[in-house]
Design a protein around this motif. Structure first.
Motif, mmCIF file in Angstrom:
data_model
loop_
_atom_site.group_PDB
_atom_site.id
_atom_site.type_symbol
_atom_site.label_atom_id
_atom_site.label_comp_id
_atom_site.label_asym_id
_atom_site.label_seq_id
_atom_site.Cartn_x
_atom_site.Cartn_y
_atom_site.Cartn_z
ATOM 1 N N LEU A 99 0.828 -1.204 0.000
ATOM 2 C CA LEU A 99 0.000 0.000 0.000
ATOM 3 C C LEU A 99 0.867 1.261 0.000
ATOM 4 O O LEU A 99 0.593 2.227 -0.705
ATOM 5 N N ARG A 100 1.945 1.203 0.790
ATOM 6 C CA ARG A 100 2.832 2.369 0.878
ATOM 7 C C ARG A 100 3.583 2.613 -0.418
ATOM 8 O O ARG A 100 3.944 3.733 -0.736
ATOM 9 N N GLY A 101 3.838 1.537 -1.160
ATOM 10 C CA GLY A 101 4.688 1.660 -2.332
ATOM 11 C C GLY A 101 3.950 1.965 -3.636
ATOM 12 O O GLY A 101 4.569 2.046 -4.694
ATOM 13 N N VAL A 102 2.646 2.112 -3.575
ATOM 14 C CA VAL A 102 1.888 2.262 -4.814
ATOM 15 C C VAL A 102 1.220 3.635 -4.861
ATOM 16 O O VAL A 102 0.689 4.101 -3.857
ATOM 17 N N ASN A 103 1.274 4.252 -5.994
ATOM 18 C CA ASN A 103 0.577 5.527 -6.139
ATOM 19 C C ASN A 103 -0.808 5.307 -6.712
ATOM 20 O O ASN A 103 -0.968 4.679 -7.749
ATOM 21 N N PHE A 104 -1.784 5.786 -6.041
ATOM 22 C CA PHE A 104 -3.147 5.748 -6.592
ATOM 23 C C PHE A 104 -3.919 6.878 -5.922
ATOM 24 O O PHE A 104 -3.502 7.427 -4.892
ATOM 25 N N GLY A 105 -5.006 7.254 -6.540
ATOM 26 C CA GLY A 105 -5.774 8.371 -6.002
ATOM 27 C C GLY A 105 -6.328 8.057 -4.627
ATOM 28 O O GLY A 105 -7.007 7.051 -4.444
ATOM 29 N N THR A 106 -6.042 8.861 -3.637
ATOM 30 C CA THR A 106 -6.577 8.604 -2.301
ATOM 31 C C THR A 106 -7.652 9.619 -1.900
ATOM 32 O O THR A 106 -8.300 9.438 -0.886
ATOM 33 N N THR A 107 -7.791 10.661 -2.718
ATOM 34 C CA THR A 107 -8.875 11.579 -2.381
ATOM 35 C C THR A 107 -10.172 11.018 -2.959
ATOM 36 O O THR A 107 -10.172 10.354 -3.986
ATOM 37 N N ASN A 108 -11.217 11.296 -2.271
ATOM 38 C CA ASN A 108 -12.527 10.806 -2.699
ATOM 39 C C ASN A 108 -12.535 9.281 -2.881
ATOM 40 O O ASN A 108 -13.156 8.753 -3.791
ATOM 41 N N THR A 109 -11.800 8.625 -2.010
ATOM 42 C CA THR A 109 -11.664 7.167 -2.139
ATOM 43 C C THR A 109 -12.363 6.446 -0.991
ATOM 44 O O THR A 109 -12.293 6.884 0.154
ATOM 45 N N VAL A 110 -13.048 5.354 -1.310
ATOM 46 C CA VAL A 110 -13.505 4.452 -0.258
ATOM 47 C C VAL A 110 -12.700 3.162 -0.363
ATOM 48 O O VAL A 110 -12.338 2.737 -1.464
ATOM 49 N N ALA A 111 -12.398 2.598 0.795
ATOM 50 C CA ALA A 111 -11.637 1.351 0.816
ATOM 51 C C ALA A 111 -12.511 0.243 1.380
ATOM 52 O O ALA A 111 -13.272 0.459 2.326
ATOM 53 N N ALA A 112 -12.437 -0.924 0.772
ATOM 54 C CA ALA A 112 -13.134 -2.110 1.288
ATOM 55 C C ALA A 112 -12.069 -3.146 1.608
ATOM 56 O O ALA A 112 -11.261 -3.490 0.744
ATOM 57 N N VAL A 113 -12.052 -3.586 2.858
ATOM 58 C CA VAL A 113 -10.987 -4.487 3.314
ATOM 59 C C VAL A 113 -11.600 -5.794 3.791
ATOM 60 O O VAL A 113 -12.601 -5.792 4.516
ATOM 61 N N CYS A 114 -10.993 -6.896 3.387
ATOM 62 C CA CYS A 114 -11.426 -8.190 3.918
ATOM 63 C C CYS A 114 -10.226 -9.121 4.004
ATOM 64 O O CYS A 114 -9.484 -9.295 3.043
ATOM 65 N N GLY A 115 -10.054 -9.687 5.170
ATOM 66 C CA GLY A 115 -8.930 -10.598 5.353
ATOM 67 C C GLY A 115 -8.912 -11.111 6.772
ATOM 68 O O GLY A 115 -9.866 -10.910 7.519
ATOM 69 N N PRO A 116 -7.822 -11.763 7.159
ATOM 70 C CA PRO A 116 -7.728 -12.275 8.524
ATOM 71 C C PRO A 116 -7.588 -11.112 9.521
ATOM 72 O O PRO A 116 -7.222 -10.001 9.121
ATOM 73 N N PRO A 117 -7.903 -11.359 10.809
ATOM 74 C CA PRO A 117 -7.865 -10.272 11.796
ATOM 75 C C PRO A 117 -6.546 -9.492 11.791
ATOM 76 O O PRO A 117 -6.548 -8.273 11.970
ATOM 77 N N ALA A 118 -5.434 -10.186 11.557
ATOM 78 C CA ALA A 118 -4.136 -9.502 11.589
ATOM 79 C C ALA A 118 -4.051 -8.415 10.517
ATOM 80 O O ALA A 118 -3.390 -7.393 10.705
ATOM 81 N N LEU A 119 -4.732 -8.618 9.404
ATOM 82 C CA LEU A 119 -4.676 -7.631 8.321
ATOM 83 C C LEU A 119 -5.291 -6.307 8.760
ATOM 84 O O LEU A 119 -4.741 -5.241 8.527
ATOM 85 N N TYR A 120 -6.449 -6.387 9.425
ATOM 86 C CA TYR A 120 -7.132 -5.153 9.829
ATOM 87 C C TYR A 120 -6.262 -4.331 10.765
ATOM 88 O O TYR A 120 -6.184 -3.120 10.669
ATOM 89 N N ARG A 121 -5.615 -5.032 11.682
ATOM 90 C CA ARG A 121 -4.827 -4.315 12.689
ATOM 91 C C ARG A 121 -3.719 -3.505 12.046
ATOM 92 O O ARG A 121 -3.397 -2.427 12.507
ATOM 93 N N CYS A 122 -3.113 -4.050 10.965
ATOM 94 C CA CYS A 122 -1.967 -3.325 10.423
ATOM 95 C C CYS A 122 -2.344 -2.393 9.272
ATOM 96 O O CYS A 122 -1.583 -1.498 8.940
ATOM 97 N N ILE A 123 -3.513 -2.549 8.694
ATOM 98 C CA ILE A 123 -3.792 -1.764 7.496
ATOM 99 C C ILE A 123 -4.649 -0.516 7.769
ATOM 100 O O ILE A 123 -4.600 0.455 7.018
ATOM 101 N N LEU A 124 -5.371 -0.524 8.871
ATOM 102 C CA LEU A 124 -6.304 0.579 9.101
ATOM 103 C C LEU A 124 -5.593 1.905 9.305
ATOM 104 O O LEU A 124 -5.998 2.939 8.774
#
Lengths: 331, 282
Positions: free
Chosen positions: B200-225
């Motif tokens: 996520l840190r290494g990729v450029n993409f539009g972050t304004t006006n963006t919604v994110a949908a996340v699904c994965g194991p519990p460990a993913l949420y803790r580090c990505i939010l």
């Protein structure tokens, strides 16, 4: 003056008439010395001066193990078809009536559970006034008395004054008229309990006592035996299990009483657990009892019956949380 | 009064009409409801069903395929327990029971005109695959669409052929990463090594006006939010699909309580702002 007084010497006639409305159940003292709701009949005496039964009347609506579906290859999944018989439950204290009213909200609210609904419709509730003991802490009795009960019996020195609350109750009362004497119009009881008021206030504030050291203390003592939830009139969470027959094809799907103090309650696939520690499970239970969930959000589901305080083998009493909070507020 | 043919109570009979192995322990099942029920089955991406394996039991499973498929739907199931193990032994033509769909699903209607970032970890790709196809079915309604998908190792990447096709599309971005690189190549797909937050840190993409949908194991949420919020996506625009062992699916059994909410009936999709401050939610 109205004919609403059931004198002590008419109680057996009263039970005989009640039995014509359905299978009669009430509190009895078992040979093990336990007070339990049981079928009444010849040689089984109604025990109306009881303090509390061990298992609450929820067992009539949510049996500990209940078949919810059957499966056979040629029939697919089917709801069970067992007939539910009319049952008269006599001698329910206001706290237990309130417990049933709470379960009604859960199982007959927006989404009606067909099994619960069938049993509830076939159940006639006859309430009984009570004398609180040192373990009780229920709230306003006058409100609780009318909680869904069909007929209410108030204990008086010479018998019971009867009050009908529903058409079902009126029908019964009409049949009882020949054995009733004239009495004063019944007055609603009035009693307020400071602890019940404190619980209501804490719930209204959404108080979780997150900083309280008592959580560690409780968790340190708790054996996770689950007795508090087993005997709670409003604990209803259930597990669903499949039991296969020896033929390897037909099965029964059962729902069984579960317990949020058990470790696997918060487990998900792969073994991750959202409530690993006993402390977390304790706080989870607190949230449910006092702050509510889902359709019962904001409704305190503790009815003050005192069973959890009586049965806990290590003397854990969640009321200590409320007491501690009250102590803090004092100068 | 509901009767025993109500799919919220009694499972409707369904048949496996397609089966595709996706990895050593995961397969995609295509099902159809029997009788006339099949053409009535519709769902929102993010919703789930309760899947009954006769003589095994019932498990909650995310709907993984595009919505409004003619007469059928797909679920992606990993073999992790008794019921899923039995399911994996079944073949096309075998029968199952289906209750649902249950839950809320992703609020696509509220996302119109926004950039959409999908972040899937492991089996979390299942509901997000459904979401992605729904977004692509109404492509003109949204801005940039980006899928970031992380798996444990190359052999655990699910839907490889589809991902290869998606990587060729000009109307969406696809980024893959694996925790551990091995010699095996993931079917020629361009793939990073490292965890999803690093990607996520290494990729450029539009972050304004963006919604994110996340699904994965519990460990993913803790580090990505935290990463997502640092990128400027507010908590109310981050949607998480939560996993719980839902037993009834209709808000009765209390197994899936998250604070005052039920994962089965209030979720399983929640905005991060709904979950902040709820102990034990993530």
């Amino acid at each position: 003056m109205t004919r609403n007084l059931l004198k002590h010497d008419s109680v057996s006639d009263f039970l005989e008439i009640l039995a014509t409305f359905g299978e009669l159940h009430g509190p009895v003292l078992t040979e093990d010395g336990v007070t339990a709701f049981r079928p009444l009949g010849p040689g089984i005496d109604l025990f109306l001066t009881y303090d509390r039964t061990l298992i609450p009347p929820k067992k009539y609506l949510l049996p500990p193990r209940d078949t919810v579906l059957t499966f056979a290859p040629d029939e697919d999944y089917r709801l069970p078809v067992a007939a539910v018989s009319e049952t008269i439950l006599v001698g329910l204290h206001p706290c237990d009536l309130q417990g049933i009213a709470y379960l009604d909200k859960v199982f007959m609210g927006d989404r009606i559970d067909p099994l619960y609904h069938a049993r509830r419709t076939a159940l006639t509730l006859i309430g009984l006034s009570c004398e609180p003991d040192e373990n009780c802490f229920c709230g306003d009795l006058s409100a609780a008395e009318t909680h869904g009960c069909d007929l209410f019996m108030r204990q008086l020195p010479d018998g019971f004054s009867l009050r009908d609350n529903t058409p079902k109750g009126t029908a019964i009362l009409n049949r009882l008229t020949p054995i009733l004497a004239e009495g004063e119009p019944p007055e609603a009881a009035s009693r307020t309990c400071a602890m019940a008021a404190a619980i209501q206030q804490a719930s209204a504030r959404g108080e979780t006592y997150g900083e309280s050291a008592l959580w560690d203390e409780f968790a340190g003592r708790c054996l996770s035996c689950g007795a508090c939830s087993l005997c709670c009139p409003t604990c209803y969470c259930f597990d669903v299990r499949e039991y296969g027959a020896l033929d390897g094809e037909t099965t029964m799907r059962l729902r069984e009483w579960d317990n949020c103090l058990f470790k696997d309650h918060g487990e998900v696939a792969g073994g991750f657990n959202f409530r690993k520690s006993r402390q977390e499970r304790f706080q989870y239970r607190y949230r449910h009892k006092y702050l509510g969930f889902g359709p019962t959000r904001g409704i305190v589901s503790c009815v003050g019956c005192g069973r959890c305080r009586v049965v806990c083998p290590v003397g854990i009493d969640l009321l200590e949380l409320f007491k501690e909070h009250d102590d803090e507020k004092r100068p | 009064m509901r009767n025993d043919r109500d799919p919220t109570i009694a499972p409707l009979p369904a048949t496996i009409i397609g089966l595709k192995t996706l990895s050593a322990d995961t397969a995609l099942f295509r099902l159809t409801l029997e009788n006339s029920e099949g053409d009535r089955f519709d769902f929102n991406p993010g919703q789930f069903i309760q899947l009954s394996v006769p003589s095994g039991g019932e498990v909650p499973i995310s709907l993984a395929g595009p919505p409004r498929l003619h007469n059928s739907f797909e679920v992606c199931v990993r073999r992790v327990g008794h019921v899923t193990d039995m399911l994996h032994r079944l073949l096309p033509g075998d029968r199952l029971g289906v209750r649902g769909p249950f839950g809320n699903g992703f609020p696509l209607g509220e996302w119109t005109g926004r950039n959409i970032l999908l972040i899937a970890g492991g089996l979390g790709i299942a509901p997000l695959r459904s979401l992605l196809y729904a977004l692509l079915m109404q492509r003109e309604g949204f801005g940039e669409i980006t899928l970031m998908y992380g798996a444990r190792e190359p052999s655990a990447i699910l839907f490889k052929e589809e991902l290869a096709e998606l990587s060729g599309r000009r109307d969406m971005h696809l980024f893959l990463t694996v925790d551990f690189a091995q010699e095996e190549s993931p079917s020629g797909l361009a793939c990073n090594t490292g965890l999803l937050p690093t990607l996520l840190r290494g990729v450029n993409f539009g972050t304004t006006n963006t919604v994110a949908a996340v699904c994965g194991p519990p460990a993913l949420y803790r580090c990505i939010l935290e990463e997502l919020q640092e990128l400027g996506i507010p908590a109310e625009h981050i949607y998480l699909s939560l996993e719980r062992r839902m037993k009834c699916g209709v808000g009765l059994c209390c197994h899936c309580a998250v604070g005052d909410l039920f994962c089965c009936s209030d979720g399983p999709v929640f905005s991060y702002s709904q979950l902040k401050g709820i102990s034990g939610a993530i």
